[in-house]
Design a protein around this motif. Structure first.
Motif, PDB file in Angstrom:
ATOM      1  N   PHE A  43       3.497   5.944   8.745  1.00 42.91           N
ATOM      2  CA  PHE A  43       2.583   4.822   9.271  1.00 42.91           C
ATOM      3  C   PHE A  43       1.776   5.307  10.568  1.00 42.91           C
ATOM      4  O   PHE A  43       0.756   5.011  10.849  1.00 42.91           O
ATOM      5  N   GLU A  44       2.716   5.635  11.420  1.00 41.69           N
ATOM      6  CA  GLU A  44       2.288   5.890  12.897  1.00 41.69           C
ATOM      7  C   GLU A  44       1.998   7.229  13.109  1.00 41.69           C
ATOM      8  O   GLU A  44       1.477   7.828  14.286  1.00 41.69           O
ATOM      9  N   ASN A  73      -0.854   9.717  -1.699  1.00 42.17           N
ATOM     10  CA  ASN A  73      -1.191   9.291  -2.907  1.00 42.17           C
ATOM     11  C   ASN A  73      -2.137  10.264  -3.579  1.00 42.17           C
ATOM     12  O   ASN A  73      -2.079  10.455  -4.863  1.00 42.17           O
ATOM     13  N   GLN A  74      -3.023  11.091  -2.955  1.00 50.44           N
ATOM     14  CA  GLN A  74      -3.901  12.006  -3.394  1.00 50.44           C
ATOM     15  C   GLN A  74      -3.291  13.332  -3.639  1.00 50.44           C
ATOM     16  O   GLN A  74      -4.051  14.272  -3.886  1.00 50.44           O
ATOM     17  N   ASP A  75      -2.203  13.531  -3.652  1.00 52.69           N
ATOM     18  CA  ASP A  75      -1.530  14.771  -3.656  1.00 52.69           C
ATOM     19  C   ASP A  75      -1.739  15.443  -4.720  1.00 52.69           C
ATOM     20  O   ASP A  75      -1.886  14.682  -5.792  1.00 52.69           O
ATOM     21  N   PRO A  76      -2.234  16.558  -4.981  1.00 52.08           N
ATOM     22  CA  PRO A  76      -2.563  17.233  -6.253  1.00 52.08           C
ATOM     23  C   PRO A  76      -1.664  17.328  -7.131  1.00 52.08           C
ATOM     24  O   PRO A  76      -1.800  17.427  -8.533  1.00 52.08           O
ATOM     25  N   LEU A  77      -0.336  17.130  -6.982  1.00 50.62           N
ATOM     26  CA  LEU A  77       0.697  17.351  -8.322  1.00 50.62           C
ATOM     27  C   LEU A  77       0.575  16.087  -8.944  1.00 50.62           C
ATOM     28  O   LEU A  77       0.863  16.206 -10.228  1.00 50.62           O
ATOM     29  N   LYS A  90      -4.618   8.395   6.915  1.00 48.18           N
ATOM     30  CA  LYS A  90      -4.948   9.663   6.329  1.00 48.18           C
ATOM     31  C   LYS A  90      -3.592  10.228   5.607  1.00 48.18           C
ATOM     32  O   LYS A  90      -3.465  10.950   4.855  1.00 48.18           O
ATOM     33  N   ARG A  91      -2.604   9.927   6.155  1.00 46.34           N
ATOM     34  CA  ARG A  91      -1.086  10.266   5.838  1.00 46.34           C
ATOM     35  C   ARG A  91      -0.919   9.697   4.618  1.00 46.34           C
ATOM     36  O   ARG A  91      -0.231  10.117   3.485  1.00 46.34           O
ATOM     37  N   PHE A  98       0.941  -1.110  -0.036  1.00 46.18           N
ATOM     38  CA  PHE A  98       0.007   0.068  -0.012  1.00 46.18           C
ATOM     39  C   PHE A  98       0.931   1.182   0.015  1.00 46.18           C
ATOM     40  O   PHE A  98       0.432   2.079  -0.625  1.00 46.18           O
ATOM     41  N   GLY A  99       1.903   1.128   0.778  1.00 46.06           N
ATOM     42  CA  GLY A  99       2.686   2.399   0.627  1.00 46.06           C
ATOM     43  C   GLY A  99       3.321   2.807  -0.606  1.00 46.06           C
ATOM     44  O   GLY A  99       3.583   3.679  -0.925  1.00 46.06           O
TER      45      GLY A  99
END
Length: 403
Positions: free
Chosen positions: A371-372, A306-310, A300-301, A270-271
């Protein structure tokens, strides 16, 4: 197919680019294939067969378990759904036993949950699993999907001539756009090119598709996951240059929460898909997923990376037993960093690199373990960052400039 090719030729000046305003960040959702494959025996396996109940259950689980709130929007119906024959009007129809209320009713149910519906078909005479395909019916099928309320169409490439790919996918995208309904279009065009040893036309692919498969189907195993990661590092034909808002290289589904990966390997999987800025299409059973895997998929982090707008695809700066990958993210000058230890067995390793090794060499940075969520403090380019990584494990952190 010849008629369709001629039609496309006459209309090609109108189709300048895929500009449907969709998939501006990697698509997130659930897709049934890797976990449930083509199980069609609903009498023996009523909860796991490819039928309307499975997809209604998953829509319910996406909402109830917090996945919708985290951004997972799409429920994708993969292969094996059609009836053996088209109806009297030449339109596709669902298997009446497994989808007794039809696809429109299923899409309506998914929409009622505030989610979006995706459907699978194939450019060839038959789908990959041998069901009826779309060849010679592209316009009819595009309109059918729109009438049913599809929000995404995955168009496969089995049982079709390789030479027709460069015509067929743009034709289907034209017909989808012509319906007036916004539908993400996903295709395996470069994957077929790779199989046929043909140089991919990535500019044309990006003009046609919102996301595209390139490499092998994922399996629920470490060998499959690390194989995809290693192949992605090659940046085949500079594919990362065509990756970004509106069009995405797709390394295939997420198998976190299934059977084949250890907890550390799930984190790697996943990372790294988040570092890739890859579509996140879960292929698991959300009705029974364990809490550890669920928490990972809702982190969320990780999702922010993943969803970063760049929308930049991360790249490796070191390969081997210890892989180091970096991905530019916002705010400007920030990076997400992933360190993967690929060795199986033995003890953990200790990684010690100065911050400038990761390309972070301008001023001060605030670091956060991903992760944490541990706060790693403020550092400059000379600071040596030390951490441990388990066998087939990963360590990730973000670095953001301190103003």
């Amino acid at each position: 197919m010849l008629v369709s090719i001629l039609l496309f030729t006459s209309l090609s000046t109108l189709v300048i680019a895929l500009d449907n305003g969709l998939a501006l960040t990697p698509t997130m959702g659930w897709r049934n294939w890797e976990r449930f494959r083509c199980e069609v025996d609903c009498e023996t396996y009523p909860n796991d067969c490819i039928g309307e109940r499975l997809f209604m259950d998953m829509a319910d689980a996406i909402v109830a378990s917090g996945f919708k709130d985290a951004g997972y929007q799409y429920v994708l119906l993969d292969d094996c759904w059609p009836a053996p024959h088209r109806d009297s009007s030449g339109r596709l129809q669902a298997d009446p036993k497994r989808f007794p209320h039809g696809i429109k009713a299923l899409a309506d149910y998914i929409h009622s949950k505030g989610l979006k519906f995706g459907i699978y078909e194939d450019f060839g005479k038959k789908t990959c699993a041998g069901y009826i395909g779309s060849e010679f019916y592209l316009q009819t099928d595009a309109q059918t999907f729109a009438d049913w309320g599809a929000d995404l169409v995955f168009f496969d490439h089995c049982n079709a001539a390789a030479k027709d790919m460069k015509y067929g996918f743009p034709i289907m995208e034209f017909f989808l756009n012509k319906t007036g309904r916004p539908m993400i279009f996903t295709c395996p065009w470069p994957m077929d090119n790779r199989i046929q040893h043909i140089k991919p036309d990535f500019p044309a692919i990006r003009k046609t598709c919102n996301m595209w498969r390139i490499y092998n189907d994922i399996e629920d195993s470490w060998d499959s996951v690390i194989g995809i990661i290693n192949w992605w590092s090659k940046d085949w034909y500079n594919m990362s240059a065509y990756h970004g808002p509106g069009g995405w290289n797709n390394p295939d589904m997420i198998v976190v929460g299934n059977f084949g990966l250890s907890p550390d390997q799930e984190k790697v999987h996943f990372g790294m898909w988040c570092i890739f800025a890859a579509p996140l299409l879960l292929a698991n059973d959300l009705r029974s997923i364990n809490n550890r895997s669920k928490a990972l998929l809702l982190n969320k982090r990780l999702l922010a990376i993943n969803q970063d707008p760049l929308g930049i695809q991360g790249k490796p700066i070191q390969m081997g037993d210890v892989q180091v990958w970096t991905k530019p993210i916002l705010p400007k000058g920030s990076k997400a960093v992933a360190v993967v230890y690929t060795v199986q067995g033995g003890n953990f390793i200790r990684v010690k690199y100065p911050l400038e090794f990761y390309g972070l060499d301008a001023g001060e940075y605030h670091l956060t373990e991903v992760f944490e969520g541990h706060d790693l403090g403020q550092h400059n380019k000379s600071s040596v960052i030390s951490f441990t990584v388990n066998p087939t494990g990963i360590y990730m952190f973000t670095a953001k400039p301190v103003n």
